[in-house]
Scaffold this active site. Sequence first.
Site, mmCIF file in Angstrom:
data_model
loop_
_atom_site.group_PDB
_atom_site.id
_atom_site.type_symbol
_atom_site.label_atom_id
_atom_site.label_comp_id
_atom_site.label_asym_id
_atom_site.label_seq_id
_atom_site.Cartn_x
_atom_site.Cartn_y
_atom_site.Cartn_z
ATOM 1 N N ASP A 100 -2.270 6.931 -7.075
ATOM 2 C CA ASP A 100 -0.962 6.684 -6.719
ATOM 3 C C ASP A 100 0.026 7.394 -7.423
ATOM 4 O O ASP A 100 1.101 7.744 -7.165
ATOM 5 C CB ASP A 100 -0.752 5.136 -6.518
ATOM 6 N N GLY A 141 0.887 -1.194 -0.065
ATOM 7 C CA GLY A 141 0.018 0.009 -0.107
ATOM 8 C C GLY A 141 0.831 1.285 -0.054
ATOM 9 O O GLY A 141 0.411 2.307 0.285
HETATM 10 C C1 MEV Z 1 -4.500 2.072 -3.708
HETATM 11 O O1 MEV Z 1 -3.184 2.685 -3.439
HETATM 12 C C2 MEV Z 1 -5.719 3.212 -3.623
HETATM 13 C C3 MEV Z 1 -7.030 2.762 -3.866
HETATM 14 O O2 MEV Z 1 -8.022 3.970 -3.623
HETATM 15 C C4 MEV Z 1 -7.026 2.376 -5.364
HETATM 16 C C5 MEV Z 1 -7.253 3.350 -6.390
HETATM 17 O O3 MEV Z 1 -7.274 4.776 -5.993
HETATM 18 O O4 MEV Z 1 -6.936 3.030 -7.559
HETATM 19 C C6 MEV Z 1 -7.613 1.472 -3.176
#
Ligand code: MEV
Length: 332
Positions: free
Chosen positions: A169, A122
């Site tokens: 991201d 993450g």
């Molecule tokens: C992943 O780092 C973030 C999410 O919100 C997916 C996205 O924004 O594409 C889970």
Amino acid sequence: MTSTLPIRLPLDGEAASGSRNTQLPQFEGSAHAKAILFGEHAVVYGAPAIAVPIHELAAEARVDSAADGLRIESELFSGEAAAAPAKLQPIVTAIHAALAYSGAQNAAIRVQILSAIPHSRGLGSSAAVAAAVARAVTNWAGVQLTTAGLYDIVQQAERVAHGNPSGLDARAVTSDGAIRFDFGAVSPVRIGAPLSFVLADSGLAGSTAEAVGAVRVRREQNPQAMDRYMSHLAEIAEGAIEDLARGDRFAIGARMRDAHDMLQAIGVSSATLDGLVLAANEAGALGAKLTGGGLGGCIIALAHSADHAEQLGSALRDAGATRTWTATVPTA
Ligand code: MEV
């Protein structure tokens, strides 16, 4: 540019002779990790999200000319790009996209990659590696990389990595400061006081694509409840903008707790992540939550100070975190 990484890539010729081979110039690019403070998952449905850069963790790429072919050297795989395993396809995509952007589709190059950002945690590892590659390849080609060009290359790689990424991201790992992300639009977030965080790794990989897919299915099954949670996540992010500008750590921490409850409700937390959040709160964190896609990966906890963040890190390791990192987001 000097490496910001704890481990340094060997310079060309260094392994053989112990001295730098100045005949073969290398071109570098890097990008940092990110942590999502508010709005993960809800951002996919149009809610605002807030992400902060984690400059303490970086990915780096180096490119030099090769006799022929397209070679990748990395911790996971070294060899011809055409033979790279599925895990490396986002990187291969980034290299091809950056070469196409540079008008050098058939170039023969070697791309070395070293990342201190753990993947599937993450923290934006795939986006940061793609951004580092895009910067290194365009540096090698002598081509000016625009912000839009960089975003486009990273998104191409992110689609291979995660299916249908929101773009958060890609923006977060290429922005120097905290950002707000709304439907693809990015704006800087004011930070009224320095914020000290600790990130703690659950030790379990979390697949963003899987987590986003699971949320989609749950939303189809239970649209009313899921939309209520998503709206609340949007309100939390919206309200946090003011708290961040004031540097009100207590209010930010309270919103982080609230956000974790909502992420739990939409089904992207896990017993391990909940345990780490609880341990952070019991050790005196102002607030803690999972960060990123969830189902594994990391939690982020807000500390009173940099020293306190170190103490929280120690408490979280005692509680089972496999690794912790402290990070400071300065006033901006
Ligand atoms: C992943 O780092 C973030 C999410 O919100 C997916 C996205 O924004 O594409 C889970």
